[in-house]
Design an enzyme around this catalytic site. Structure first.
Site, PDB file in Angstrom:
ATOM      1  N   SER A 120       1.015  -1.264  -0.067  1.00 38.48           N
ATOM      2  CA  SER A 120      -0.076  -0.119  -0.029  1.00 38.48           C
ATOM      3  C   SER A 120       0.824   1.111  -0.166  1.00 38.48           C
ATOM      4  O   SER A 120       2.084   1.170   0.299  1.00 38.48           O
ATOM      5  CB  SER A 120      -0.971  -0.009   1.236  1.00 38.48           C
ATOM      6  OG  SER A 120      -1.828   1.029   1.341  1.00 38.48           O
ATOM      7  N   ASP A 121       0.376   2.439  -0.552  1.00 34.97           N
ATOM      8  CA  ASP A 121       0.891   3.635  -0.306  1.00 34.97           C
ATOM      9  C   ASP A 121       0.030   4.773  -0.237  1.00 34.97           C
ATOM     10  O   ASP A 121      -1.231   4.455  -0.871  1.00 34.97           O
ATOM     11  CB  ASP A 121       1.836   3.987  -1.604  1.00 34.97           C
ATOM     12  CG  ASP A 121       2.700   4.940  -1.596  1.00 34.97           C
ATOM     13  OD1 ASP A 121       3.745   4.780  -0.808  1.00 34.97           O
ATOM     14  OD2 ASP A 121       2.423   6.240  -2.131  1.00 34.97           O
ATOM     15  N   THR A 122       0.461   5.726   0.538  1.00 34.29           N
ATOM     16  CA  THR A 122      -0.368   6.976   0.771  1.00 34.29           C
ATOM     17  C   THR A 122       0.443   8.126   0.562  1.00 34.29           C
ATOM     18  O   THR A 122       1.441   8.042   0.937  1.00 34.29           O
ATOM     19  CB  THR A 122      -0.980   6.902   2.121  1.00 34.29           C
ATOM     20  OG1 THR A 122      -1.750   5.785   2.375  1.00 34.29           O
ATOM     21  CG2 THR A 122      -2.112   8.198   2.554  1.00 34.29           C
TER      22      THR A 122
END
Length: 196
Positions: free
Chosen positions: A76-78
């Site tokens: 995941s990446d934000t």
């Protein structure tokens, strides 16, 4: 429920984030944590969720030769997106102060992508949440930075911390996304994988 449907699978979460660990635990999902170092660099022409899609997929590539048939790898990446630019994690306290000052009295977007990788397929989903801050004083920003040390957070703040309680006036979209993971998307996608 979902945990029962996933019992044949081995869920691997490639994240050191305690917030993401807590979310999966609260959803009764059995998982193990595996970490691999990845240089989070992306092409300059990418914008918004193109960046988080790219980086969540890049994080999965480090595992590509070691997944088994029943593994589901979650990466995941934000990012925080404001005025056409990505605001990432601060380098130090001064940088954190500048970042939060930039967000003060404005609406920004928090974008997260989740990549689900199996030996046979890969699925990437993303979502965007709009967050509005009140006009923050320098004293409020420095108090937050010095007390909470938000150097590990995109945009230099945690919505679940003091700054969120006193400073956020409006939110449109998933609150959990801003904390660290859009759990509704995680649930929907794992459900679809378990019940093709």
């Amino acid at each position: 429920m979902l945990n029962e449907q996933l019992k044949e699978y081995n869920i691997i979460l490639a994240s050191a984030s305690p917030r993401r660990h807590a979310f999966l635990t609260s959803m009764n999902i059995d998982f193990e944590v595996q970490l691999k170092p990845v240089e989070e660099v992306y092409p300059n022409h990418l914008e918004g969720t193109e960046i988080t899609d790219y980086l969540s997929k890049l994080k999965a590539e480090a595992f590509k030769d070691q997944l088994n048939n029943k593994d589901i790898l979650i990466t995941s990446d934000t990012i925080v997106w404001l005025d056409g630019k990505a605001i990432e994690k601060p380098k130090d306290e001064d940088d954190a102060f500048k970042m939060i000052s930039t967000l003060s009295n404005k609406t920004h977007e928090v974008m997260t992508s989740i990549c689900f990788t199996q030996t046979s397929q890969q699925t990437i989903v993303n979502t965007t949440t709009k967050v509005t801050f009140k006009a923050l004083t320098d004293e409020e920003i420095w108090y937050y930075v010095n007390t909470y040390k938000p150097l590990d957070k995109a945009g230099a703040y945690g919505i679940q911390e003091w700054i969120g309680a006193i400073g956020i006036t409006n939110i449109e979209g998933s609150y959990n996304n801003v904390v660290g993971l859009p759990t509704h998307l995680l649930y929907e996608t794992l459900n679809a994988i378990a019940n093709p």
